[in-house]
Design a protein around this motif. Structure first.
Motif, PDB file in Angstrom:
ATOM      1  N   VAL A  88       0.832  -1.193   0.005  1.00  0.00           N
ATOM      2  CA  VAL A  88       0.007   0.013   0.018  1.00  0.00           C
ATOM      3  C   VAL A  88       0.852   1.217   0.193  1.00  0.00           C
ATOM      4  CG1 VAL A  88      -1.924   1.340   1.147  1.00  0.00           C
ATOM      5  CG2 VAL A  88      -1.606  -1.132   1.425  1.00  0.00           C
ATOM      6  N   VAL A  89       0.441   2.058  -0.778  1.00  0.00           N
ATOM      7  CA  VAL A  89       1.225   3.552  -0.893  1.00  0.00           C
ATOM      8  C   VAL A  89       0.216   4.538  -0.324  1.00  0.00           C
ATOM      9  CG1 VAL A  89       2.383   5.190  -2.006  1.00  0.00           C
ATOM     10  CG2 VAL A  89       2.809   2.792  -2.382  1.00  0.00           C
ATOM     11  N   ALA A  90       0.384   5.279   0.757  1.00  0.00           N
ATOM     12  CA  ALA A  90      -0.694   6.093   1.255  1.00  0.00           C
ATOM     13  C   ALA A  90      -0.289   7.747   1.113  1.00  0.00           C
ATOM     14  CB  ALA A  90      -1.026   5.982   2.699  1.00  0.00           C
ATOM     15  N   GLY A  91      -1.295   8.486   0.487  1.00  0.00           N
ATOM     16  CA  GLY A  91      -1.027   9.964  -0.051  1.00  0.00           C
ATOM     17  C   GLY A  91      -0.945  10.044  -1.411  1.00  0.00           C
ATOM     18  N   GLY A  92      -1.652  10.957  -1.935  1.00  0.00           N
ATOM     19  CA  GLY A  92      -1.886  11.073  -3.447  1.00  0.00           C
ATOM     20  C   GLY A  92      -0.561  11.664  -3.823  1.00  0.00           C
ATOM     21  N   ASP A  93       0.082  12.637  -3.287  1.00  0.00           N
ATOM     22  CA  ASP A  93       1.370  13.045  -3.772  1.00  0.00           C
ATOM     23  C   ASP A  93       2.618  12.078  -3.837  1.00  0.00           C
ATOM     24  OD1 ASP A  93       0.154  15.527  -4.322  1.00  0.00           O
ATOM     25  OD2 ASP A  93       0.877  16.527  -2.508  1.00  0.00           O
ATOM     26  N   THR A  94       2.625  11.389  -2.617  1.00  0.00           N
ATOM     27  CA  THR A  94       3.611  10.304  -2.179  1.00  0.00           C
ATOM     28  C   THR A  94       3.314   9.352  -3.396  1.00  0.00           C
ATOM     29  OG1 THR A  94       3.363  11.006   0.081  1.00  0.00           O
ATOM     30  CG2 THR A  94       4.352   8.786  -0.686  1.00  0.00           C
ATOM     31  N   SER A  95       2.363   8.770  -3.483  1.00  0.00           N
ATOM     32  CA  SER A  95       2.168   7.593  -4.451  1.00  0.00           C
ATOM     33  C   SER A  95       2.623   8.003  -5.838  1.00  0.00           C
ATOM     34  CB  SER A  95       0.534   7.307  -4.751  1.00  0.00           C
ATOM     35  OG  SER A  95      -0.037   6.996  -3.554  1.00  0.00           O
ATOM     36  N   SER A  96       2.557   9.238  -6.581  1.00  0.00           N
ATOM     37  CA  SER A  96       3.029   9.474  -7.690  1.00  0.00           C
ATOM     38  C   SER A  96       4.618   9.243  -7.752  1.00  0.00           C
ATOM     39  CB  SER A  96       2.601  10.913  -8.018  1.00  0.00           C
ATOM     40  OG  SER A  96       1.302  11.038  -8.289  1.00  0.00           O
ATOM     41  N   HIS A  97       5.305   9.846  -6.840  1.00  0.00           N
ATOM     42  CA  HIS A  97       6.575   9.517  -6.673  1.00  0.00           C
ATOM     43  C   HIS A  97       7.228   8.255  -6.443  1.00  0.00           C
ATOM     44  CE1 HIS A  97       6.803  13.924  -7.808  1.00  0.00           C
ATOM     45  NE2 HIS A  97       6.031  14.110  -6.935  1.00  0.00           N
ATOM     46  N   ALA A  98       6.431   7.542  -5.404  1.00  0.00           N
ATOM     47  CA  ALA A  98       6.998   6.310  -4.671  1.00  0.00           C
ATOM     48  C   ALA A  98       6.858   5.126  -5.736  1.00  0.00           C
ATOM     49  CB  ALA A  98       6.230   6.131  -3.560  1.00  0.00           C
ATOM     50  N   LEU A  99       5.705   5.075  -6.613  1.00  0.00           N
ATOM     51  CA  LEU A  99       5.867   3.927  -7.249  1.00  0.00           C
ATOM     52  C   LEU A  99       6.714   3.745  -8.443  1.00  0.00           C
ATOM     53  CD1 LEU A  99       3.653   1.579  -7.162  1.00  0.00           C
ATOM     54  CD2 LEU A  99       2.404   2.882  -8.990  1.00  0.00           C
ATOM     55  N   ARG A 100       6.989   5.094  -8.927  1.00  0.00           N
ATOM     56  CA  ARG A 100       8.075   4.967  -9.977  1.00  0.00           C
ATOM     57  C   ARG A 100       9.412   4.365  -9.487  1.00  0.00           C
ATOM     58  NH1 ARG A 100       6.694   8.419 -14.230  1.00  0.00           N
ATOM     59  NH2 ARG A 100       4.804   9.567 -14.009  1.00  0.00           N
ATOM     60  N   GLU A 101       9.641   4.062  -8.159  1.00  0.00           N
ATOM     61  CA  GLU A 101      10.949   3.373  -7.716  1.00  0.00           C
ATOM     62  C   GLU A 101      10.636   2.120  -7.820  1.00  0.00           C
ATOM     63  OE1 GLU A 101      13.592   5.063  -6.678  1.00  0.00           O
ATOM     64  OE2 GLU A 101      12.514   6.878  -7.561  1.00  0.00           O
ATOM     65  N   LEU A 102       9.554   1.517  -8.212  1.00  0.00           N
ATOM     66  CA  LEU A 102       9.250  -0.160  -8.353  1.00  0.00           C
ATOM     67  C   LEU A 102       9.175  -0.478  -9.689  1.00  0.00           C
ATOM     68  CD1 LEU A 102       8.303   0.809  -5.384  1.00  0.00           C
ATOM     69  CD2 LEU A 102       6.706  -1.187  -5.729  1.00  0.00           C
ATOM     70  N   HIS A 103       9.740   0.277 -10.774  1.00  0.00           N
ATOM     71  CA  HIS A 103       9.707   0.088 -12.165  1.00  0.00           C
ATOM     72  C   HIS A 103       8.623  -0.417 -12.541  1.00  0.00           C
ATOM     73  CE1 HIS A 103      14.212   0.445 -11.001  1.00  0.00           C
ATOM     74  NE2 HIS A 103      14.062  -0.559  -9.994  1.00  0.00           N
ATOM     75  N   VAL A 104       7.385   0.296 -12.134  1.00  0.00           N
ATOM     76  CA  VAL A 104       6.070  -0.123 -12.623  1.00  0.00           C
ATOM     77  C   VAL A 104       5.823   0.845 -13.780  1.00  0.00           C
ATOM     78  CG1 VAL A 104       3.677  -0.271 -12.157  1.00  0.00           C
ATOM     79  CG2 VAL A 104       5.325  -1.047 -10.358  1.00  0.00           C
ATOM     80  N   HIS A 105       5.590   0.378 -14.986  1.00  0.00           N
ATOM     81  CA  HIS A 105       4.929   1.255 -16.114  1.00  0.00           C
ATOM     82  C   HIS A 105       3.385   1.143 -16.388  1.00  0.00           C
ATOM     83  CE1 HIS A 105       5.495  -2.611 -18.429  1.00  0.00           C
ATOM     84  NE2 HIS A 105       4.518  -2.261 -18.744  1.00  0.00           N
ATOM     85  N   ALA A 106       2.540   0.231 -15.741  1.00  0.00           N
ATOM     86  CA  ALA A 106       1.341   0.379 -15.881  1.00  0.00           C
ATOM     87  C   ALA A 106       0.823  -0.347 -14.954  1.00  0.00           C
ATOM     88  CB  ALA A 106       0.884  -0.101 -17.246  1.00  0.00           C
ATOM     89  N   LEU A 107      -0.886   0.245 -14.572  1.00  0.00           N
ATOM     90  CA  LEU A 107      -1.444  -0.530 -13.700  1.00  0.00           C
ATOM     91  C   LEU A 107      -2.849  -0.752 -14.253  1.00  0.00           C
ATOM     92  CD1 LEU A 107      -1.248   1.913 -10.519  1.00  0.00           C
ATOM     93  CD2 LEU A 107      -0.117  -0.292 -10.630  1.00  0.00           C
ATOM     94  N   THR A 108      -3.570  -1.980 -13.807  1.00  0.00           N
ATOM     95  CA  THR A 108      -4.888  -2.268 -13.979  1.00  0.00           C
ATOM     96  C   THR A 108      -5.695  -2.526 -12.780  1.00  0.00           C
ATOM     97  OG1 THR A 108      -4.327  -4.576 -14.697  1.00  0.00           O
ATOM     98  CG2 THR A 108      -4.579  -3.137 -16.585  1.00  0.00           C
TER      99      THR A 108
END
Length: 450
Positions: free
Chosen positions: A381-401
């Motif tokens: 889980v990533v909590a916080g709208g601003d946090t999520s945008s920057h944090a998920l990029r560190e996981l090498h994710v390019h897309a979500l469904t």
């Protein structure tokens, strides 16, 4: 792709998944990308089923107007090439923004220019999320009570974008010179709503672009707004609009009525338990603080980070290593872990002169990446709208469904991550905005929801 009905740019990641959920639950096949997709990435997601909506998750909610001037034109240009019927600049349903940070007004100006559009519709009300717009004023519910936005106990004292004005037209006037008119609830329920809308959206005889806000206080009006938006679309040209996921919720009944979509939920709403999860939180919301405390009472290891130190040039590495060691130790004991940078709006760390912009989100993302790799976790889980945008990029994710809609947290689904890195491909990710969820949110994500 089949006919692409909608493209959207989300001003943060949790807001983007909110829009994706609204579409997926109505049978609209949707993929959310973190960067403009390559043809190969589009083809890979398309093999799961032809896409009818494509989103681009951005960070503009936490950015300056100068950043928007530098980055949004390229993002909008890419969305324009997709040639969807509607292109939506997706904002939070509480419309939090300010002249210097997350300016919705500046984004509206850029979008109007890129799409060469004289008048931009704005839709913010989302009854499904208990957000209502009436006579231009916006309301949001919390703990069963509906507040005018400037009296909302959280949004009125947001640490970055406090909402001091409930009339969205006046709020936008501080961010743009574009005049904002209103199609009010009475007009939308009048005898000739088509004519009233056409008059409001008619291009100005002279001057620059205009915008028109639509009241949206209930589900019946929502359907009327969706019909009016769809009436404005033209073949071969995207209609640029600004608003919350109220845009999606308004359009899907119209698409269903015309046979363009299945109009039925395609997502399971039950979540199985997992042994452990990892959570990183940059949210300053009191709601998130309650959720963190509840999780601690249910066996989660709670690890506070020194936010000012973590985000500084000089001490960030050392603080990240300190927290990483504590998190690994707790995971090795079989516990779930929450790493957090704030516990409510009154616990924000003092700003430091050497602080890096967005560093907290990136550092928290790095900590989450380490926890996933260390224990081969499959749900986070990533909590916080601003946090999520920057944090998920560190996981090498390019897309979500969307994997599953969570019935206790509409607008915050459990997502499946798509990555070229095996450790993160297929990872289940819940992205929680600060105002989302019951006190047992993190516990439920670990223990399952039926």
């Amino acid at each position: 792709m089949d006919r692409l009905l909608l493209s959207f740019y989300g001003d943060d990641l949790t807001g983007s998944t909110d829009a994706m959920e609204a579409l997926t639950l109505s049978g609209v096949r949707t993929a959310l990308f973190l960067d403009p997709a390559t043809p190969e990435q589009l083809a890979r997601l398309g093999r799961l089923g032809p896409l009818q909506a494509i989103g681009l998750a951005g960070t503009s909610r936490s950015e300056s107007p100068a950043w928007m001037d530098a980055h949004l034109p390229a993002a909008f240009d890419w969305l324009k090439t997709l040639a969807a019927d509607v292109c939506h600049y997706k904002v939070c349903s509480t419309f939090d923004s300010a002249p210097g940070v997350g300016s919705i007004g500046r984004a509206l100006e850029i979008g109007a220019r890129v799409f060469a559009q004289d008048c931009v519709p704005i839709v913010v009300g989302v009854p499904q999320l208990r957000r209502y717009t009436l006579f231009g004023n916006h309301f949001a519910a919390m703990n069963g009570i509906t507040y005018r936005l400037d009296r909302h106990p959280v949004m009125s004292r947001h640490p970055v974008t406090p909402m001091h004005e409930a009339d969205l037209r006046l709020h936008l006037a501080g961010q743009t010179d574009v005049p904002v008119d209103l199609v009010d609830w009475l007009s939308l329920n009048g005898a000739d709503v088509d004519a009233a809308t056409d008059r409001a959206l008619k291009p100005a005889e002279k001057g620059g672009p205009r915008a028109v806000l639509f009241d949206l206080p209930d589900l019946a009006t929502q359907r009327r707004v969706g019909h009016q938006l769809w009436r404005q679309t033209r073949a071969g040209r995207s209609l640029f609009t600004v608003g919350s996921s109220g845009v999606e919720y308004a359009l899907v009944p119209e698409w269903a009525a015309q046979g363009l979509i299945e109009g039925a939920a395609t997502s399971n709403s039950s979540v199985d338990a997992v042994p452990q999860i990892a959570v990183v939180s940059g949210s300053c919301s009191e709601i998130t603080a309650q959720q963190i405390r509840t999780a601690g009472e249910q066996g989660f290891a709670l690890i506070a980070v020194d936010a000012a130190l973590l985000s500084s040039h000089g001490g960030g590495d050392a603080e990240q290593l300190r927290v990483m060691a504590l998190a690994r130790d707790a995971l090795d004991q079989g516990r779930s872990v929450i790493v957090y940078s704030a516990l409510g709006p009154d616990s924000m760390a003092a700003q430091r002169a050497d602080q890096e912009p967005h560093a907290i989100g990136r550092r928290l993302g790095g900590l989450l990446r380490d926890m996933v790799e260390h224990r081969k976790l499959r749900r986070v889980v990533v909590a916080g709208g601003d946090t999520s945008s920057h944090a998920l990029r560190e996981l090498h994710v390019h897309a979500l469904t969307v994997a599953m809609a969570l019935p206790l947290t509409p607008g915050s689904p459990l997502c499946t991550a798509h990555s070229d890195v095996a450790a993160f491909d297929g990872l289940q990710v819940a992205l929680k905005g600060g105002q989302i969820g019951t006190p047992d949110y993190f516990v439920a994500i670990r223990d399952g929801i039926r």
